[in-house]
Design an enzyme around this catalytic site. Sequence first.
Site, PDB file in Angstrom:
ATOM      1  N   LYS A  98      18.121  -1.772   4.142  1.00 26.65           N
ATOM      2  CA  LYS A  98      18.112  -1.320   5.536  1.00 26.65           C
ATOM      3  C   LYS A  98      18.922  -2.361   6.327  1.00 26.65           C
ATOM      4  O   LYS A  98      18.456  -2.941   7.319  1.00 26.65           O
ATOM      5  CB  LYS A  98      16.655  -1.213   6.014  1.00 26.65           C
ATOM      6  CG  LYS A  98      16.488  -0.566   7.366  1.00 26.65           C
ATOM      7  CD  LYS A  98      16.710   0.920   7.370  1.00 26.65           C
ATOM      8  CE  LYS A  98      16.603   1.468   8.780  1.00 26.65           C
ATOM      9  NZ  LYS A  98      17.081   2.857   8.890  1.00 26.65           N
ATOM     10  N   ASP A 123      16.579   4.671   4.204  1.00 25.57           N
ATOM     11  CA  ASP A 123      16.088   5.993   4.592  1.00 25.57           C
ATOM     12  C   ASP A 123      16.924   7.091   3.943  1.00 25.57           C
ATOM     13  O   ASP A 123      16.406   8.105   3.483  1.00 25.57           O
ATOM     14  CB  ASP A 123      16.015   6.179   6.122  1.00 25.57           C
ATOM     15  CG  ASP A 123      17.138   5.492   6.879  1.00 25.57           C
ATOM     16  OD1 ASP A 123      18.030   4.912   6.231  1.00 25.57           O
ATOM     17  OD2 ASP A 123      17.133   5.540   8.118  1.00 25.57           O
ATOM     18  N   TYR A 135       6.172  -9.530   0.682  1.00 21.71           N
ATOM     19  CA  TYR A 135       5.106  -9.688  -0.326  1.00 21.71           C
ATOM     20  C   TYR A 135       4.792 -11.151  -0.599  1.00 21.71           C
ATOM     21  O   TYR A 135       3.811 -11.456  -1.285  1.00 21.71           O
ATOM     22  CB  TYR A 135       5.482  -8.971  -1.629  1.00 21.71           C
ATOM     23  CG  TYR A 135       5.452  -7.477  -1.469  1.00 21.71           C
ATOM     24  CD1 TYR A 135       6.386  -6.856  -0.654  1.00 21.71           C
ATOM     25  CD2 TYR A 135       4.487  -6.700  -2.086  1.00 21.71           C
ATOM     26  CE1 TYR A 135       6.362  -5.494  -0.465  1.00 21.71           C
ATOM     27  CE2 TYR A 135       4.462  -5.333  -1.896  1.00 21.71           C
ATOM     28  CZ  TYR A 135       5.402  -4.727  -1.086  1.00 21.71           C
ATOM     29  OH  TYR A 135       5.365  -3.377  -0.896  1.00 21.71           O
ATOM     30  N   ASP A 193       8.822  -0.552  -3.516  1.00 26.23           N
ATOM     31  CA  ASP A 193       7.431  -0.100  -3.588  1.00 26.23           C
ATOM     32  C   ASP A 193       7.346   1.341  -3.080  1.00 26.23           C
ATOM     33  O   ASP A 193       6.803   2.236  -3.749  1.00 26.23           O
ATOM     34  CB  ASP A 193       6.562  -1.044  -2.737  1.00 26.23           C
ATOM     35  CG  ASP A 193       5.083  -0.886  -3.009  1.00 26.23           C
ATOM     36  OD1 ASP A 193       4.699   0.046  -3.728  1.00 26.23           O
ATOM     37  OD2 ASP A 193       4.291  -1.696  -2.482  1.00 26.23           O
TER      38      ASP A 193
HETATM   39  O1  LIG Z   1      -1.020  -4.859  -5.158  1.00 27.27           O
HETATM   40  C1  LIG Z   1      -1.303  -3.828  -4.570  1.00 27.27           C
HETATM   41  O2  LIG Z   1      -2.436  -3.569  -4.202  1.00 27.27           O
HETATM   42  C2  LIG Z   1      -0.250  -2.807  -4.288  1.00 27.27           C
HETATM   43  C3  LIG Z   1       1.010  -3.034  -5.062  1.00 27.27           C
HETATM   44  C4  LIG Z   1       1.851  -1.848  -5.112  1.00 27.27           C
HETATM   45  O3  LIG Z   1       1.705  -0.881  -4.414  1.00 27.27           O
HETATM   46  C5  LIG Z   1       2.915  -1.805  -6.105  1.00 27.27           C
HETATM   47  O4  LIG Z   1       3.237  -2.815  -6.705  1.00 27.27           O
HETATM   48  O5  LIG Z   1       3.509  -0.734  -6.274  1.00 27.27           O
HETATM   49 MG   LIG Z   2       3.134   0.673  -4.793  1.00 27.72          MG
END
Ligand SMILES: O=C(O)CCC(=O)C(=O)O
Ligand SMILES: [Mg+2]
Length: 474
Positions: A237, A338, A160, A362
């Site tokens: 993982k 997983d 990210y 996420d």
């Molecule tokens: O920033 C986004 O568009 C997605 C972020 C995301 O899926 C989240 O933080 O759960």
């Molecule tokens: Mg998300």
Amino acid sequence: MYQKITPPTTGEKVTFKNGEPIVPNNPIIPFIRGDGTGIDLWPATEKVLDAAIAASYGGQRQISWFKVYAGDEACELYGTYQYLPEDTTTAIREYGVAIKGPLTTPIGGGIRSLNVALRQIHDLYACVRPCKYYTGTPSPHKTPEKLDVIIYRENTEDIYLGIEWRQGTEIAEKLIHFLNTELIPATPEHGKKQIRLDSGIGIKPISKTGSQRLVRRAIFQALRLPKNKQMVTLVHKGNIMKYTEGAFRDWGYELTTTEFRNECVTERESWILGNKEKNPDLSLEDNAKMIEPGYDSLTPEKKAEICQEVEGVLNAIWETHGEGKWKEKIMVNDRIADSIFQQIQTRPDEYSILATMNLNGDYLSDAAAAMVGGLGMGPGANIGDECAIFEATHGTAPKHAGLDRVNPGSLILSGVMMLEYMGWQEAADLIKKGLSGAIANQEVTYDLARLMEPPVAPLKCSEFADAIIKHFDD
Ligand SMILES: O=C(O)CCC(=O)C(=O)O
Ligand SMILES: [Mg+2]
Ligand SMILES: NC(=O)C1=CN([C@@H]2O[C@H](COP(=O)(O)OP(=O)(O)OC[C@H]3O[C@@H](n4cnc5c(N)ncnc54)[C@H](OP(=O)(O)O)[C@@H]3O)[C@@H](O)[C@H]2O)C=CC1
């Protein structure tokens, strides 16, 4: 100070001391309405929060809302491509606690995520997403009430960070060439591996600092939970990504056995202690065999290493953790990513706090939310040491935007998290009561209505907010 916004004329700032908010009775709280369904979700949320605060404190406490802009709305006010104006980040920094609706991120190109940018700009390193069942909520799972987990997701690094290069660009090609000709050959473990020339490249940095500050917060949270929920599971993982995801696990355990030595026991330590408790005469080697499947086929060096581990644990913590004392400590274990997806479904009640890196968290937070009723019931918070922004787990759900139909439960429960963070527990509890009452009475939005047996007529988003307020008086 601001270019296009004006703070409310009444109210005060939230300040921070040692990472904790100090909240006045009339805090100014910036909010971002959000794109897509934000237009439906925010008014419903504001109405419920204000009603609960008024009912709980009779005017002694209230929020002065400060509208700030991001996403499409920001471009309308500030001009083309002004998705995240400085006014907005300044206001959030200044006032400390904020709440937001979802913001759109284009796929495969265009601007980088504004949601991620807000977390990085304000160093909101812990994304906290509780997945808990509200009685009566229809769920695709047979025993959703058994799931009661809080995902602690590292929120500032991993892929990210957004350091990546598109396939075919000069830098991508240069980097691949450098890796193929210099770095990979110089690293014997990589053998003759080569990266295809037509690859895009992304960088996945996982730092010790980022990992440990997240796990620290997760352990502090575990300390606040009832004894039977005092568990932290490090999700990774690490079998495949040894130096990023595997390192996350190792740094988590390192923190556990240093900073939290007295409060915690690792799962492996508990096996070693438990084996000796059941059989006080057990030799180090027999204990080692019991904790390490396949011990007999290991090399002598590896066997010696495991025996040393057993001896080290017994020497270090038998006094403090032995004779069953470890059962009173926070259990820290780890699961491969997983596997945890199936574990939360097959053995949901064995987990409590799931500490994850950014991407795994996420994925996992959407999956866990689905088990307890769906994304419409998935709240969240992004927490740092001097700032916090509350937001739902889900996105803008564009196909439902502006139809007054989505479930505001997710953003309302994010508001509940905000009230709890502020110490306004009475208002938070009132909203949870109202929400439970509305669900139990089958007054729900389309997402829950369609899962009910038999299906019930759905309420609108705004009507659901009214139903929650009505059930304050149950
Ligand atoms: O920033 C986004 O568009 C997605 C972020 C995301 O899926 C989240 O933080 O759960
Ligand atoms: Mg998300
Ligand atoms: N923090 C943020 O602001 C986030 C932003 N995003 C962004 O949002 C955009 C859309 O992403 P998308 O993949 O569609 O994912 P979304 O989470 O926005 O929506 C996916 C599906 O989840 C269900 N859903 C979402 N919100 C609700 C709700 N409040 N009530 C009931 N159901 C809900 C709907 O399912 P159904 O139609 O089946 O009922 C919806 O179609 C993207 O640009 C993405 O990057 C994504 C995640 C987080």
